[in-house]
Design a protein around this motif. Structure first.
Motif, short mmCIF file in Angstrom:
data_model
loop_
_atom_site.label_atom_id
_atom_site.label_comp_id
_atom_site.label_asym_id
_atom_site.label_seq_id
_atom_site.Cartn_x
_atom_site.Cartn_y
_atom_site.Cartn_z
N GLU A 96 0.85 -1.31 0.04
CA GLU A 96 0.05 0.00 -0.13
C GLU A 96 0.95 1.10 -0.15
O GLU A 96 0.32 2.44 -0.39
N THR A 113 -1.22 4.41 0.81
CA THR A 113 -0.99 4.85 1.89
C THR A 113 0.23 5.75 2.04
O THR A 113 1.32 5.39 1.13
N GLY A 134 5.24 -2.38 9.50
CA GLY A 134 4.43 -3.35 8.75
C GLY A 134 4.49 -4.41 8.45
O GLY A 134 5.74 -5.24 8.68
N TYR A 175 -6.08 -3.36 5.77
CA TYR A 175 -5.40 -2.29 6.40
C TYR A 175 -6.53 -1.97 7.55
O TYR A 175 -7.73 -1.32 7.22
N CYS A 191 -11.70 -2.68 9.01
CA CYS A 191 -10.59 -2.76 8.32
C CYS A 191 -10.87 -2.40 6.88
O CYS A 191 -12.27 -2.74 6.51
#
Lengths: 256, 256
Positions: free
Chosen positions: A14, A20, A70, B205, B215
């Motif tokens: 992401e 993100t 992450g 996420y 999420c």
């Protein structure tokens, strides 16, 4: 003695797709700078085991400390812990102390400690847990690698837990001067000051504000006396070029 | 045919000290994703010639395209152009077309084309210029490496100029579903959907909003039919788990 060094590895599809915007690297950079640890490099890679393992091994061999963010959640794309185990050539399995931490958090029927959540208790052999005061699922440290969550609130809390365990150095201090002169005008005399003071790093960051060109001139060093002397040289140079409304930010208020 | 690949190299002490928060990598990631070019890696290094040259050579050998930001201004810490010449093993000097562009911009007494500004016309041999519609001083392309400014407004304008010169691929589309279920609850069935559909990348996420855990489940693929089919599977899975207010964002509105 030179400061300890560090690298950061940001992990996640992401990030590289642009979905993100990473904020963890900047947060870590600020905290390490304050602690006297030199962040030398950051890398961002996708959720790809080969890429993660290769980056981990390149960075951990080269820097005093490595920090990852992450990929330590409960879903299929969370592969960081397995990659760390692979990079270190050690086994990985559910560990009782990590399971116990999760068990205190996941005990309602709708958030039971199911097989997916139990994945978050899989810790490489020989690692120490990193406390997660926000959402419980721990990070871990193995060798010089600190494995932390991607969610910023959790990452930041883990960093606060980790920092006291690191050996810091002399914090890099900075002294900045905002000058309303075009960067190309100060460039030559600034370069002379930089060349005459090799122990102080000097950066120039141009900006345009309300139609006026300017630059923020930043001196960085561990020694505040030397920093003050060089800042005074920079100020005198800018005033000689006609700058009037110089905004000066001395070390205590500035970030390197 | 697989998509072309790319890497980004962000250059600057101020990024690694935490003083400046990089925004160029995220911007480039979004634009490349839309163009069907897979950004596979990003690196951030300091204003250090050895580090810049090593990173340039590692990345340009490995990816279709490389993009750099930072270090092409007029001051002593702007060393990117020299490092690129060194990485390619070519000469570098002031070039007439670049000098002419700067001459049109710097012609007032207070912003004359002095020696420092002329540094911005130093271009490695064999490079093509990249237009800078914001502040004139050009970037350049040599081989597969695109060298651009660090100031976001300039970087972004240069990216728009460069994109039409690149060979893109099939844009990665995404279909996202925001689900108010804890990530650990959807993890197992989501993993089954991911395993059964290896041609569609699926990410999860987690977030916490107004005290509720949820999420965002994101499916990514080039083929919108396959994407729609997998998104329908994810939705059915979430509904079977009791999710009600699913917010679905189909490909046209979503970023991968």
């Amino acid at each position: 003695m030179p400061n300890p060094t560090a690298a950061m590895l940001v992990i996640g599809d992401e990030i590289l797709s642009g979905r993100t915007r990473d904020s963890n690297m900047n947060h870590l950079a600020r905290r390490l700078t304050e602690a006297g640890i030199d962040l030398r490099e950051a890398r961002m890679v996708a959720d790809d085991a080969g890429e993660i393992v290769a980056a981990l091994n390149a960075l951990r061999a080269r820097y005093t400390y490595v920090f990852t963010s992450g990929g330590i959640g409960p879903t299929h794309d969370d592969i960081t812990a397995d990659c760390v185990a692979q990079a270190f050539g050690v086994g990985i399995d559910v560990r009782e102390d990590a399971r116990a931490i999760l068990a205190t958090n996941y005990r309602n029927p709708e958030t039971e400690l199911n097989a997916a959540r139990l994945r978050m208790a899989r810790i490489p052999d020989g690692a120490d847990l990193i406390d997660n005061p926000v959402s419980k699922a721990p990070g871990f440290r193995i060798g010089n690698v600190h494995v932390m969550a991607g969610v910023p609130a959790v990452f930041e809390a883990m960093v606060e837990g980790v920092l006291p365990t690191l050996t810091g150095g002399a914090p890099l201090r900075s002294h900045s001067l905002r000058v309303f002169l075009p960067e190309g005008t100060v460039a030559a005399p600034l370069g002379e000051i930089a060349a005459a003071n090799p122990d102080v790093a000097i950066g120039s960051y141009p900006f345009q504000r309300e139609g006026r060109f300017g630059c923020t001139l930043v001196a960085r060093a561990q020694d505040t006396d030397r920093l003050g002397a060089v800042a005074a040289e920079i100020r005198a140079m800018a005033e000689a070029l006609g700058a009037t409304d110089i905004l000066e930010t001395p070390p205590d208020a500035a970030l390197a």
